[in-house]
Design a protein around this motif. Structure first.
Motif, PDB file in Angstrom:
ATOM      1  N   THR A  25      17.644  19.267  81.572  1.00 46.81           N
ATOM      2  CA  THR A  25      17.551  20.800  81.374  1.00 46.81           C
ATOM      3  C   THR A  25      17.069  21.719  82.616  1.00 46.81           C
ATOM      4  N   TYR A  26      16.171  21.165  83.551  1.00 47.82           N
ATOM      5  CA  TYR A  26      15.667  21.759  84.552  1.00 47.82           C
ATOM      6  C   TYR A  26      16.845  21.841  85.482  1.00 47.82           C
ATOM      7  N   ARG A  27      17.667  20.857  85.307  1.00 47.81           N
ATOM      8  CA  ARG A  27      18.742  20.711  86.380  1.00 47.81           C
ATOM      9  C   ARG A  27      19.790  21.455  86.369  1.00 47.81           C
ATOM     10  N   THR A  28      20.187  21.791  84.881  1.00 50.57           N
ATOM     11  CA  THR A  28      21.174  22.522  84.565  1.00 50.57           C
ATOM     12  C   THR A  28      21.057  24.036  84.113  1.00 50.57           C
ATOM     13  N   THR A  29      19.873  24.265  83.939  1.00 46.86           N
ATOM     14  CA  THR A  29      19.636  25.929  83.722  1.00 46.86           C
ATOM     15  C   THR A  29      19.639  26.562  84.649  1.00 46.86           C
ATOM     16  N   ALA A  30      19.862  28.004  84.463  1.00 50.39           N
ATOM     17  CA  ALA A  30      20.104  28.772  85.860  1.00 50.39           C
ATOM     18  C   ALA A  30      18.886  29.869  85.494  1.00 50.39           C
ATOM     19  N   ALA A  31      18.441  30.001  84.374  1.00 47.34           N
ATOM     20  CA  ALA A  31      17.086  30.918  84.230  1.00 47.34           C
ATOM     21  C   ALA A  31      16.114  30.435  85.056  1.00 47.34           C
ATOM     22  N   ALA A  32      15.437  31.495  85.654  1.00 42.38           N
ATOM     23  CA  ALA A  32      14.199  31.126  86.310  1.00 42.38           C
ATOM     24  C   ALA A  32      13.033  30.961  85.660  1.00 42.38           C
ATOM     25  N   ASP A  33      12.995  31.821  84.460  1.00 44.65           N
ATOM     26  CA  ASP A  33      11.749  31.569  83.473  1.00 44.65           C
ATOM     27  C   ASP A  33      11.752  30.389  82.855  1.00 44.65           C
ATOM     28  N   VAL A  34      12.988  29.867  82.574  1.00 42.85           N
ATOM     29  CA  VAL A  34      12.947  28.493  81.903  1.00 42.85           C
ATOM     30  C   VAL A  34      12.662  27.334  82.693  1.00 42.85           C
TER      31      VAL A  34
END
Length: 418
Positions: free
Chosen positions: A265-274
């Motif tokens: 999830t950390y590697r694939t998400t683009a959202a900074a807040d996530v």
């Protein structure tokens, strides 16, 4: 605003939560009918691994490492007969046990004690189960997640609760339904946790392809292992076959998959807040789950507990708290504060109902001497205070105002005090 189908789903989930709570209460009350001896033993071979200082076993000279062979003539291997003899004893009765220490075998006479309220330390299972139940139910009621994610999280928490409270003294005697429920709920909880890792944060599931196939791969292994292991344990087709421990060995794989899911999830998400939220929550939740995995997996591989299983159960306490905190924090800090305040409210209501029950029992026992405050009566009454508190619609606004006044003073009140 939720539509009607979502409201119906939420009501069904609340009903399921209350059903599990009722089952836990029933199981605890049933266990109170089993007297305590001040010792704990492995159900597989009768090896005694815990002796309470000053208890009946300690006074009889029994030590950790001794082996329980029979109770009132009933061999430990004859589980139904053993359970009946155990349950037939009352506090104060003298129980005759056959104990071995190496090659030496002797007869020990122990005075049966009341298990209320700690059940020879097994009450820790109920306490940790209550933490899981409260975690799942609070997230559902708070609407901190959408109904789908909240339902999966509740499934994880309820199955973990069942796996815990069915693994107590009833399971030591291997009553069929508890042995089966414990293995099946263990397998289900593993699948539900991995499923929840796909849904939290909320936008994560939208990027997953072939979701039904993935869910089948997540749930089927745990459910099949749980069903097979539960069948073997409950109906003793293969006495303590190694397969019965496979669901607990699978916790090691679960832990690896859990860490991988967070990393993915950390590697694939683009959202900074996530990303920020994952950094904050991943370490804490992983560290809270690691002690349980490190304790339970080696014991499952060895075929016996390496340490006292009550400590293993206690090591799980922090994980649902950390995960629930992460869920509330993701929604908003205001939501978290709201539920802290509601916790005060329901604690106050529960205290009021519990005190009212005790006062009523004391008055009745004072007026009619035939009525006595036994452990079972106290337990039933105090546990009944919880659902009564949840339904106390008239008293809640009053307690809410008191909590607001005492614990959550507004800025104007603070200025007045200064």
């Amino acid at each position: 605003m939720e539509n009607r189908p979502e409201n119906r789903k939420r009501h069904l989930l609340i009903a399921a939560s209350l059903a599990v709570l009722s089952l836990a209460m029933l199981t605890y009350v049933i266990e109170l009918n089993f007297p305590a001896f001040g010792m704990t033993w492995h159900g597989a071979d009768g090896e005694i691994y815990g002796v309470a200082r000053g208890g009946a076993a300690n006074q009889a000279g029994i030590k950790s490492g001794d082996r329980l062979l029979t109770l009132e003539g009933a061999p430990l291997t004859e589980r139904e007969q053993f359970r009946r003899e155990w349950q037939a004893l009352s506090p104060g009765d003298i129980a005759v046990m056959e104990i071995s220490r190496g090659d030496y075998v002797w007869i020990a006479e122990l005075e049966a004690e009341s298990g209320f309220p700690f059940l020879d330390g097994y009450a820790i299972y109920y306490l940790v189960a209550a933490v899981f139940w409260l975690a799942g139910t609070s997230v559902l009621l708070s609407r901190a997640l959408n109904i789908r994610a909240a339902g999966v999280y509740l499934l994880f928490c309820l199955s973990a609760s069942v796996a815990l409270f069915s693994d107590t003294r009833l399971n030591v005697t291997y009553t069929a339904w508890t042995g089966f429920a414990q293995r099946l709920a263990t397998g289900l909880s593993m699948g539900a946790l991995l499923h929840f890792s796909l849904l939290f944060p909320e936008d994560k599931c939208r990027r997953i392809r072939r979701l039904p196939l993935l869910l089948g791969g997540i749930y089927l292994p745990g459910l099949v292992l749980g069903l097979v292991a539960g069948y073997i344990v409950a109906w003793r087709r293969f006495e303590f076959h190694w397969i019965s421990n496979l669901p607990f060995v699978a916790f090691g794989l679960l832990f690896v998959l859990w860490v991988f899911s967070l990393w993915h999830t950390y590697r694939t998400t683009a959202a900074a807040d996530v990303k920020t939220h994952l950094r904050e929550m991943a370490g804490g939740m992983t560290l809270t789950l690691l002690p349980f995995v490190a304790l339970v997996v080696p014991g499952a591989i060895a075929g016996r507990a390496i340490v006292d299983m009550r400590l293993v159960a206690a090591s799980l306490t922090a994980f649902p708290l950390a995960l629930t905190y992460a869920i509330f924090q993701r929604r908003s800090s205001a939501r978290l504060i709201l539920w802290v305040r509601r916790g005060f409210v329901y604690l106050g209501l529960g205290t009021i109902f519990g005190a009212a029950f005790l006062m009523a029992m004391l008055v009745i026992s004072w007026l009619w001497w035939e009525v006595t405050l036994t452990g079972v009566e106290l337990t039933i009454g105090l546990m009944a205070a919880l659902p009564a508190a949840l339904l106390a619609a008239l008293l809640r606004p009053v307690i809410d105002r008191l909590v607001e006044r005492w614990f959550f003073a507004t800025d104007s009140k603070i200025e007045e005090r200064e």
